[in-house]
Design a protein around this motif. Structure first.
Motif, PDB file in Angstrom:
ATOM      1  N   PHE A  46     -18.789  41.149   7.961  1.00 49.15           N
ATOM      2  CA  PHE A  46     -17.927  40.944   9.120  1.00 49.15           C
ATOM      3  C   PHE A  46     -16.570  40.432   8.660  1.00 49.15           C
ATOM      4  O   PHE A  46     -16.412  39.979   7.523  1.00 49.15           O
ATOM      5  N   ASN A  47     -15.596  40.503   9.539  1.00 49.13           N
ATOM      6  CA  ASN A  47     -14.241  40.019   9.276  1.00 49.13           C
ATOM      7  C   ASN A  47     -14.223  38.521   9.531  1.00 49.13           C
ATOM      8  O   ASN A  47     -14.608  38.073  10.602  1.00 49.13           O
ATOM      9  N   GLU A  48     -13.780  37.759   8.538  1.00 53.16           N
ATOM     10  CA  GLU A  48     -13.717  36.302   8.674  1.00 53.16           C
ATOM     11  C   GLU A  48     -12.288  35.836   8.434  1.00 53.16           C
ATOM     12  O   GLU A  48     -11.641  36.259   7.476  1.00 53.16           O
ATOM     13  N   THR A  49     -11.793  34.975   9.304  1.00 56.35           N
ATOM     14  CA  THR A  49     -10.499  34.335   9.080  1.00 56.35           C
ATOM     15  C   THR A  49     -10.759  33.082   8.257  1.00 56.35           C
ATOM     16  O   THR A  49     -11.503  32.209   8.674  1.00 56.35           O
ATOM     17  N   CYS A  50     -10.133  33.021   7.096  1.00 56.62           N
ATOM     18  CA  CYS A  50     -10.365  31.905   6.177  1.00 56.62           C
ATOM     19  C   CYS A  50      -9.710  30.634   6.706  1.00 56.62           C
ATOM     20  O   CYS A  50      -8.789  30.687   7.522  1.00 56.62           O
ATOM     21  N   ASP A  51     -10.187  29.504   6.223  1.00 56.83           N
ATOM     22  CA  ASP A  51      -9.615  28.215   6.605  1.00 56.83           C
ATOM     23  C   ASP A  51      -8.174  28.117   6.119  1.00 56.83           C
ATOM     24  O   ASP A  51      -7.778  28.766   5.144  1.00 56.83           O
ATOM     25  N   ASP A  52      -7.405  27.278   6.789  1.00 57.80           N
ATOM     26  CA  ASP A  52      -6.010  27.044   6.410  1.00 57.80           C
ATOM     27  C   ASP A  52      -5.912  26.646   4.939  1.00 57.80           C
ATOM     28  O   ASP A  52      -6.717  25.852   4.451  1.00 57.80           O
ATOM     29  N   GLY A  53      -4.949  27.208   4.256  1.00 57.00           N
ATOM     30  CA  GLY A  53      -4.710  26.866   2.866  1.00 57.00           C
ATOM     31  C   GLY A  53      -5.528  27.660   1.866  1.00 57.00           C
ATOM     32  O   GLY A  53      -5.249  27.630   0.678  1.00 57.00           O
ATOM     33  N   MET A  54      -6.556  28.370   2.320  1.00 52.99           N
ATOM     34  CA  MET A  54      -7.358  29.199   1.421  1.00 52.99           C
ATOM     35  C   MET A  54      -6.631  30.529   1.258  1.00 52.99           C
ATOM     36  O   MET A  54      -6.202  31.134   2.232  1.00 52.99           O
ATOM     37  N   LYS A  55      -6.480  30.976   0.021  1.00 55.02           N
ATOM     38  CA  LYS A  55      -5.641  32.154  -0.196  1.00 55.02           C
ATOM     39  C   LYS A  55      -6.329  33.293  -0.932  1.00 55.02           C
ATOM     40  O   LYS A  55      -5.689  34.270  -1.284  1.00 55.02           O
ATOM     41  N   TYR A  56      -7.641  33.188  -1.172  1.00 58.65           N
ATOM     42  CA  TYR A  56      -8.330  34.247  -1.902  1.00 58.65           C
ATOM     43  C   TYR A  56      -9.544  34.773  -1.139  1.00 58.65           C
ATOM     44  O   TYR A  56     -10.267  34.015  -0.498  1.00 58.65           O
ATOM     45  N   CYS A  57      -9.759  36.077  -1.280  1.00 65.57           N
ATOM     46  CA  CYS A  57     -11.014  36.705  -0.894  1.00 65.57           C
ATOM     47  C   CYS A  57     -11.797  36.894  -2.189  1.00 65.57           C
ATOM     48  O   CYS A  57     -11.210  37.191  -3.236  1.00 65.57           O
ATOM     49  N   VAL A  58     -13.112  36.733  -2.127  1.00 68.39           N
ATOM     50  CA  VAL A  58     -13.955  36.814  -3.317  1.00 68.39           C
ATOM     51  C   VAL A  58     -15.083  37.791  -3.033  1.00 68.39           C
ATOM     52  O   VAL A  58     -15.600  37.851  -1.915  1.00 68.39           O
TER      53      VAL A  58
END
Length: 128
Positions: A46-58
Motif C-alpha cells: 500500500f501507499n504510505e506517507t512517511c513521518d516528517d523528516g524521513m527521507k528514504y524508501c527502503v
C-alpha cells in the motif's frame, strides 16, 4: 492601516509557512510484503506517507522476487540501513538485495517483478 498589513503578513507567514513545510517534507513509499505464510504465497502493498523528516524508501527482495518487503524509513531504521541509504543505496547479501531511494513511490523494483515457473521448460520467467 500599515500596521494592520504588517500584522497580517506576520500571521500569514506563521500559519501557512510551517504547513507548507510539513507537506513538502513528507515522502510517499510503498509499504508491505510478499512471501509465503503457511504455504500460501501472499502479498499486500500500500501507499504510505512517511513521518516528517524521513527521507528514504527502503525495499528488500530475494533473487526470485518471491519474498519482498517495502517500507518508509523510520526513527528505528538501523544504522546499517541508513549507511546504505546515505551511500551506495544498493546492497546484495546472501541472495537478498536491499536498496534505498529518495523519491515518491520509488521502492517498487521488487514489487513490480514477479517470478513464474515455466512448466514446459522448467525455467523461471520474470514478468514486469
Amino acid at each position: 492601516m500599515m500596521i494592520f498589513q504588517k500584522t497580517l503578513k506576520i500571521y500569514f507567514f506563521l500559519f501557512f509557512f510551517p504547513t507548507f513545510l510539513t507537506f513538502s517534507l513528507a515522502i510517499n513509499c510503498y509499504a508491505g510484503s510478499r512471501g509465503y505464510i503457511n504455504g500460501k504465497h501472499i502479498q499486500n502493498f500500500f501507499n504510505e506517507t512517511c513521518d516528517d523528516g524521513m527521507k528514504y524508501c527502503v525495499e528488500s527482495y530475494s533473487e526470485d522476487f518471491d519474498t519482498v518487503t517495502a517500507s518508509c524509513q523510520t526513527l528505528s531504521t538501523s544504522r546499517r540501513i541508513l549507511n546504505l541509504c546515505e551511500g551506495d543505496r544498493v546492497s546484495t547479501n546472501i541472495g537478498v538485495t536491499t536498496r534505498c531511494c529518495s523519491e515518491n513511490m520509488c521502492n517498487d523494483v521488487g514489487i513490480e517483478k514477479r517470478t513464474k515457473k515455466d512448466s514446459s521448460a522448467g525455467k523461471q520467467k520474470i514478468e514486469h
